[in-house]
Scaffold this active site. Structure first.
Site, PDB file in Angstrom:
ATOM      1  N   ALA A 109     -13.557  27.917 -11.557  1.00 51.22           N
ATOM      2  CA  ALA A 109     -12.534  28.417 -12.475  1.00 51.22           C
ATOM      3  C   ALA A 109     -12.678  27.775 -13.849  1.00 51.22           C
ATOM      4  CB  ALA A 109     -11.139  28.154 -11.901  1.00 51.22           C
ATOM      5  N   TYR A 110     -12.935  26.477 -13.874  1.00 56.33           N
ATOM      6  CA  TYR A 110     -13.131  25.777 -15.141  1.00 56.33           C
ATOM      7  C   TYR A 110     -14.293  26.383 -15.913  1.00 56.33           C
ATOM      8  CZ  TYR A 110     -14.651  22.111 -18.349  1.00 56.33           C
ATOM      9  OH  TYR A 110     -15.058  21.420 -19.473  1.00 56.33           O
ATOM     10  N   THR A 111     -15.419  26.580 -15.245  1.00 52.98           N
ATOM     11  CA  THR A 111     -16.607  27.089 -15.904  1.00 52.98           C
ATOM     12  C   THR A 111     -16.368  28.482 -16.482  1.00 52.98           C
ATOM     13  OG1 THR A 111     -18.067  25.789 -14.497  1.00 52.98           O
ATOM     14  CG2 THR A 111     -19.026  27.706 -15.573  1.00 52.98           C
ATOM     15  N   THR A 125     -13.549  29.760 -17.479  1.00 50.17           N
ATOM     16  CA  THR A 125     -12.694  29.694 -18.667  1.00 50.17           C
ATOM     17  C   THR A 125     -13.474  29.213 -19.879  1.00 50.17           C
ATOM     18  OG1 THR A 125     -11.914  27.424 -18.189  1.00 50.17           O
ATOM     19  CG2 THR A 125     -10.615  29.257 -17.310  1.00 50.17           C
TER      20      THR A 125
END
Length: 239
Positions: free
Chosen positions: A154-156, A158
Site C-alpha cells: 500500500a505504501y509503495t 501511494t
C-alpha cells in the site's frame, strides 16, 4: 524563488526528514508552519530550533486522515502569516504488508495520508495563492515508486501515485505554481533496524553509503530556488 521572507508549510515537520527540511527553510529566512499529527513535543522542538536561528515558526496539528482537518491547515497558515508560498508534502506513514496481509483498513489509511492529503493540501494551497503570486509545491516520494517490491504494498502504491500526481498538478497549476517531487532512497534507517540490515542495504547502493538529511535538504532547496523546473521527480538515492 528567493525564499527569504516567504512562508512554507511542511507536513510532518516535527520529526526526521521533515524536521531537517523545516529547520533548513527557516535558516533560509522563511517563516515556517511546522505541521504534526501526533508528535507535538518534536514539532515544538523543531519550531524552537527555527526561532533560535532567528526565524519565525508556527506549530499546527492536523490528522491527515481527516479531510476537514487537512483543509484547515493552509487557511491557518494564511491567517497567521498572511500568505503561503511553499508547500512541502513530507508526512507519510510506512507500514509493512504484502498481497496476502494488507488489510482494507491499512490500504485506506495509506491512501488517505500519503496521497489524498497531499492532493487536498495542494488544492487548498492553489486556492489561497494570491492572483499575482507564484508558488512551489514539493512532494516527498520514495524510490519504491519506481521499483516496486512484494512488501510495503500500500505504501509503495501511494508513493508511485504521488509521482503521477506531481506531474498532473504541474500541468494543471502552471505557470504560477511549480510542482516537483523528491524520490528518496535510504536516508534514515527505520526504527529497530540493526547492523545486519544496514550492511544488506549498503550493498545495494552504488554510492555505498546511506543518504543524509543534508542530501535531502540540498535537493529540496534546488527545487525551490530553481524557477525552470516543474513536473520533475528527482531521485535522491545514491544510484
Amino acid at each position: 524563488m528567493d525564499l527569504a521572507g516567504r512562508v512554507a508549510v511542511v507536513t510532518g515537520g516535527g520529526r526526521r526528514l521533515g524536521r531537517a527540511m523545516a529547520v533548513a527553510l527557516g535558516a533560509r529566512g522563511m517563516r515556517v508552519v511546522v505541521h504534526y499529527g501526533t508528535s507535538s513535543t518534536e514539532a515544538e522542538a523543531t519550531a524552537a530550533a527555527i526561532r533560535a536561528g532567528g526565524g519565525e515558526a508556527l506549530v499546527a496539528q492536523a490528522d491527515l486522515a481527516d479531510e476537514a482537518a487537512v483543509r484547515r491547515l493552509i487557511p491557518a497558515a494564511v491567517e497567521r502569516f498572511g500568505r503561503v508560498d511553499v508547500l512541502v508534502n513530507s508526512a507519510a506513514i510506512f507500514e509493512p504488508g504484502g498481497v496476502a496481509d494488507t488489510t482494507s483498513a491499512a490500504w485506506d489509511r495509506h491512501f488517505a495520508i500519503n496521497l489524498k492529503a497531499p492532493f487536498l493540501l495542494s488544492q487548498t494551497f492553489a486556492a489561497h495563492l494570491a492572483p499575482d503570486a507564484t508558488g512551489k509545491i514539493v512532494n516527498v516520494s520514495d524510490w519504491r515508486g519506481f521499483r516496486p517490491g512484494a512488501t510495503y504494498l500500500a505504501y509503495t502504491l501511494t508513493k508511485a501515485a504521488l509521482m503521477t500526481l506531481t506531474q498532473a498538478l504541474a500541468v494543471a497549476l502552471a505557470p504560477r505554481i511549480q510542482v516537483n517531487c523528491l524520490a528518496l532512497g535510504a536516508i534514515l534507517l527505520p526504527a529497530g533496524a540493526d547492523a545486519t540490515y544496514r550492511e544488506r542495504l549498503l550493498a545495494q547502493i552504488p554510492a555505498r553509503r546511506l543518504g543524509t538529511p543534508d542530501d535531502v535538504v540540498r535537493a529540496l532547496l534546488f527545487l525551490l530556488e530553481h524557477d525552470y523546473l516543474t513536473g520533475e521527480v528527482l531521485l535522491v538515492d545514491g544510484g
